[in-house]
Design an enzyme around this catalytic site. Structure first.
Site, PDB file in Angstrom:
ATOM      1  CG  HIS A   1      -2.093   0.916   1.078  1.00  0.00           C
ATOM      2  ND1 HIS A   1      -1.982   2.288   1.109  1.00  0.00           N
ATOM      3  CD2 HIS A   1      -3.405   0.651   0.889  1.00  0.00           C
ATOM      4  CE1 HIS A   1      -3.181   2.827   0.951  1.00  0.00           C
ATOM      5  NE2 HIS A   1      -4.058   1.859   0.815  1.00  0.00           N
TER       6      HIS A   1
ATOM      7  N   GLY B   1       4.202  22.029  11.200  1.00  0.00           N
ATOM      8  CA  GLY B   1       5.438  21.314  11.455  1.00  0.00           C
ATOM      9  C   GLY B   1       6.584  21.747  10.563  1.00  0.00           C
TER      10      GLY B   1
ATOM     11  CG  HIS C   1       9.725  11.927  12.954  1.00  0.00           C
ATOM     12  ND1 HIS C   1      10.304  10.693  13.195  1.00  0.00           N
ATOM     13  CD2 HIS C   1       9.515  12.485  14.175  1.00  0.00           C
ATOM     14  CE1 HIS C   1      10.426  10.519  14.495  1.00  0.00           C
ATOM     15  NE2 HIS C   1       9.955  11.589  15.118  1.00  0.00           N
ATOM     16  N   PRO C   2      12.713  11.623  11.192  1.00  0.00           N
ATOM     17  CG  PRO C   2      14.180  11.509  12.981  1.00  0.00           C
ATOM     18  CD  PRO C   2      13.134  12.384  12.372  1.00  0.00           C
ATOM     19  CB  THR C   3      11.895   6.744  12.769  1.00  0.00           C
ATOM     20  OG1 THR C   3      11.272   7.485  13.827  1.00  0.00           O
ATOM     21  CG2 THR C   3      13.381   6.594  13.056  1.00  0.00           C
TER      22      THR C   3
END
Length: 300
Positions: free
Chosen positions: A82, A163, A168-170
């Protein structure tokens, strides 16, 4: 009467049962929230949750679930059929009772702003909450998926609504908004040819000249050795389940392929099924009041 909203968040985790249970826990324990359904798919690697509740209860539980999902999901390790762009991929709010679409939009903006500030997460608004026509369509925002988002968010035209202009890194990025009830409906084909499923999906979806309120992609169900046409029907009153089913059957026939089943993901309005029954049975002057359970519920 009290206000009731529906929320149907999609998380990028469909394989680890422990993580799934952690994510849905806030929806089970928060006052003013009723968890109706949650289903995970290993091929899609995706969790779809459906709950209803007060605006305040949904907001509180949603922020808690987002915090958990961001903690346990690493998009750098995520694979699945997906399309996705974040650990908390998409969060739609839908009016149910005594809530206007404008109020649903306001709640979606409140959740988006708080989540962006709390988790340092880039968030886009979509559908009725979109800040521009170019951001109404989820597929347009998500195009390129997680792997392309690091560069996409830095483009001026794709600056997040809330934001930082960095992923975001993860956890990647998230889309939040308000919309009409959506029906997630998949049709399975007796072939393992993914390109064939994608070809049918291109023909039936609106962007390819097909059904106005249909979004569709081909999905490989490798464990079953088949493929499916996976759809989101964004307005079931104008693009019905039976129209999507019949169009797929028509297109598949050209390839000598048959439909072998279909599935619904999450919940759907009863009227969507009433429309199917009325069409296939040829019922004249059908009314939902003829459904026994509907008459019984009138007195509750």
């Amino acid at each position: 009467m009290s206000q009731i909203l529906e929320c149907i968040p999609n998380f990028s985790e469909g394989r680890d049962e422990a993580k799934i249970e952690k994510i849905v826990e806030p929806f089970k324990k928060t006052d003013g929230v009723k968890l109706l359904d949650y289903s995970a798919d290993k091929d899609h690697n995706r969790l779809v949750v459906t709950m209803i509740g007060s605006p305040e209860g949904l907001k509180k539980s949603m922020l808690e679930a987002m915090e958990i999902a961001i903690d346990v999901i690493d998009m750098n390790q995520h694979t699945g059929e997906h399309p996705r762009m974040g650990a908390v991929d998409v969060v739609p709010f839908t009016p149910v009772r005594n809530v206007t679409m404008e109020e649903a939009v306001e709640i979606s903006k409140e959740v988006a702003q708080e989540a962006a500030e709390k988790f340092d997460l880039p968030i886009y608004l979509y559908e009725d909450a979109a800040t521009s026509p170019a951001r109404e369509n989820l597929a347009d925002i998500r195009r390129g998926e997680y792997e392309a988002m690091a560069q996409k968010v830095q483009q001026p035209e794709w600056k997040p609504d809330f934001g930082p202009a960095k992923v975001h890194p993860t956890a990647g990025a998230t889309v939040i908004g308000a919309r009409m009830p959506l029906v997630a409906y998949n049709v399975n084909l007796d072939t393992d040819d993914l390109e064939l499923a994608n070809d049918i999906a291109r023909k039936i979806r609106h962007s390819g000249g097909g059904l106005r309120y249909c979004k569709a992609i081909g999905i490989d169900l490798s464990e079953r050795g088949i493929v499916q046409v996976s759809m989101n029907l964004t307005n079931y009153t104008k693009t019905s389940l039976y129209q999507a089913f019949e169009m797929i059957k028509f297109e598949a026939k050209r390839y000598g392929v048959n439909i072998i089943g279909s599935e619904l993901i999450g919940l759907l309005p009863a009227q969507a099924l009433f429309d199917v029954a009325e069409y296939y049975l040829g019922v004249e002057d059908f009314s939902p009041e003829q459904i026994m359970e509907n008459r019984l519920l009138e007195d509750l």
